[in-house]
Design a protein around this motif. Structure first.
Motif, short mmCIF file in Angstrom:
data_model
loop_
_atom_site.label_atom_id
_atom_site.label_comp_id
_atom_site.label_asym_id
_atom_site.label_seq_id
_atom_site.Cartn_x
_atom_site.Cartn_y
_atom_site.Cartn_z
N UNK A 28 -2.04 -3.85 -12.34
CA UNK A 28 -2.17 -5.05 -11.89
C UNK A 28 -4.15 -5.51 -12.34
N UNK A 29 -4.65 -4.64 -12.89
CA UNK A 29 -6.21 -4.89 -13.81
C UNK A 29 -5.57 -5.53 -14.76
N UNK A 30 -5.52 -4.91 -16.04
CA UNK A 30 -4.76 -5.08 -17.21
C UNK A 30 -4.07 -5.89 -16.78
N UNK A 31 -2.55 -5.87 -16.42
CA UNK A 31 -1.31 -6.40 -16.67
C UNK A 31 -0.36 -5.87 -17.63
N UNK A 32 -0.54 -4.62 -17.44
CA UNK A 32 0.77 -4.05 -18.68
C UNK A 32 1.87 -3.75 -18.17
N UNK A 33 2.81 -3.49 -19.00
CA UNK A 33 4.37 -3.75 -17.88
C UNK A 33 4.84 -2.02 -19.22
N UNK A 34 6.01 -1.39 -18.39
CA UNK A 34 5.79 -0.19 -19.10
C UNK A 34 7.51 0.45 -19.76
N UNK A 35 7.37 1.00 -20.40
CA UNK A 35 8.57 1.25 -21.02
C UNK A 35 9.30 2.31 -20.57
N UNK A 206 -9.90 -7.97 -21.34
CA UNK A 206 -9.42 -9.27 -20.03
C UNK A 206 -10.10 -10.97 -20.06
N UNK A 207 -9.36 -11.11 -19.38
CA UNK A 207 -8.85 -12.39 -19.55
C UNK A 207 -10.40 -12.96 -18.38
N UNK A 208 -10.64 -12.39 -18.04
CA UNK A 208 -11.97 -12.57 -17.05
C UNK A 208 -12.33 -11.04 -16.12
N UNK A 252 -14.74 -13.86 -24.77
CA UNK A 252 -14.87 -15.33 -24.96
C UNK A 252 -15.92 -15.61 -23.97
N UNK A 253 -16.32 -14.14 -23.51
CA UNK A 253 -17.34 -15.23 -22.43
C UNK A 253 -18.81 -14.60 -22.88
N UNK A 254 -19.08 -15.02 -23.99
CA UNK A 254 -20.45 -14.07 -24.64
C UNK A 254 -22.07 -14.57 -24.82
N UNK A 255 -22.47 -14.15 -24.30
CA UNK A 255 -24.55 -14.83 -23.88
C UNK A 255 -25.29 -13.89 -24.71
N UNK A 256 -26.39 -14.45 -25.47
CA UNK A 256 -27.48 -13.79 -25.99
C UNK A 256 -27.20 -13.75 -27.26
N UNK A 257 -28.34 -13.45 -27.96
CA UNK A 257 -28.08 -13.51 -29.94
C UNK A 257 -27.84 -12.36 -30.27
N UNK A 258 -27.28 -12.24 -30.67
CA UNK A 258 -26.80 -10.73 -31.63
C UNK A 258 -27.78 -9.58 -31.43
N UNK A 259 -27.98 -8.59 -31.49
CA UNK A 259 -29.04 -7.53 -31.50
C UNK A 259 -29.19 -7.36 -33.07
N UNK A 260 -30.16 -7.31 -33.58
CA UNK A 260 -30.76 -6.72 -35.00
C UNK A 260 -30.65 -5.14 -34.66
N UNK A 261 -29.88 -4.83 -36.37
CA UNK A 261 -29.73 -4.25 -37.04
C UNK A 261 -30.18 -3.69 -37.80
N UNK A 262 -30.28 -2.21 -37.98
CA UNK A 262 -30.71 -1.84 -39.64
C UNK A 262 -30.31 -0.67 -40.25
N UNK A 263 -29.90 -0.22 -41.39
CA UNK A 263 -29.27 0.11 -42.33
C UNK A 263 -28.76 1.68 -42.02
#
Length: 265
Positions: A28-35, A206-208, A252-263
């Motif tokens: 129900x939550x992820x829409x899985x079907x099962x073998x 998930x779609x939503x 698909x629902x992204x908000x804000x700037x990507x964080x700065x990273x340091x190698x």
């Protein structure tokens, strides 16, 4: 699908004492079907999205009953060689490499700070047949109280290059393989009860996000965190009715700037 580079997350499964309950919840939550359950392999049952294998559920073997949890597997061209590297770098091999028919060879291990994971040497079963689409695996993070141990281990065993998020409020590291980000590492804060062991948190797309959370809680899941917007998507952390932790994310629902990273490799 070509064989994936060593250290690429390639599969996820979980043991559930109530497999039918797990199938109903994730269906129900992820829409899985099962073998069909594979009786030859302990009633291992694959989950599918649009006919593509995305995960599996299995009942516990005798003596292995306990807390349900998702297990993330990392690709390896040689599970025995990876098992040696795990031992050489302070990890513990919980299950020696074992051939699973023609499907491949598996191994279970624990990294030095305590998180359990799997290794998969592909045969006919190469791993996820879909990722990053609703219902499929998207991302994972090692949650640990001893990040120094986990960081040293994963970079040594899988050859990851590491980048540290530049944020005083959170201790978060991203592991890269080639040009791809493949795994995150989060320091567990005091927000986590002491009885919660280190673990690898698996994210499913998930779609939503809000809709998935509503379905999960309606079916007995527990909301642990969120939903929250981020530059990576809107996400939430959940526990299923049998106690397995996982997260859902709408990429698909992204908000804000990507964080700065340091190698920091």
């Amino acid at each position: 699908m070509a064989v994936q580079p060593e250290g690429t997350p390639c599969w996820a499964d979980a043991m559930f004492s109530d497999v039918e309950g797990a199938k109903s919840f994730y269906g129900d939550v992820l829409g899985w079907t099962f073998g069909e359950a594979s009786s030859e392999y302990g009633n291992y049952t694959q989950a599918y999205v649009d006919g593509k294998a995305v995960a599996a559920v299995v009942p516990p073997m005798p003596g292995q009953e306990g807390q349900s949890q998702w297990c993330l597997y990392f690709a390896s061209p040689d599970a025995a060689a990876t098992a040696r590297k795990i031992r050489d770098n302070g990890g513990e091999v919980l299950m020696e490499p074992m051939q699973v028919g023609e499907f491949g060879t598996m191994c279970l291990a624990r990294e030095p700070s305590g998180a359990v994971f799997g290794v998969w040497q592909a045969g006919t079963h190469e791993g996820f047949e879909a990722t990053g689409v609703p219902g499929a695996y998207c991302w994972a993070e090692v949650f640990t109280r001893e990040p120094e141990k986990a960081d040293a281990f994963f970079t040594a065993v899988f050859g990851y290059r590491a980048k540290q998020i530049q944020d005083d409020a959170v201790d978060f590291r991203i592991f890269n393989l080639g040009g791809d980000s493949v795994l995150g590492r989060m320091r567990m804060t005091d927000d986590f009860p002491p009885e919660v062991p280190p673990y690898i948190n698996v994210y499913f797309t998930v779609a939503d996000c809000d809709d998935a959370v509503a379905k999960a809680t309606k079916h007995g899941g527990v909301l642990r965190f969120g939903p929250m917007d981020s530059p990576f998507g809107r996400f939430a952390a959940l526990s299923d009715p049998q106690g397995a932790n996982f997260s859902v994310i709408d990429i698909t629902a992204t908000q804000g700037e990507m964080p700065q990273t340091e190698d920091v490799s």
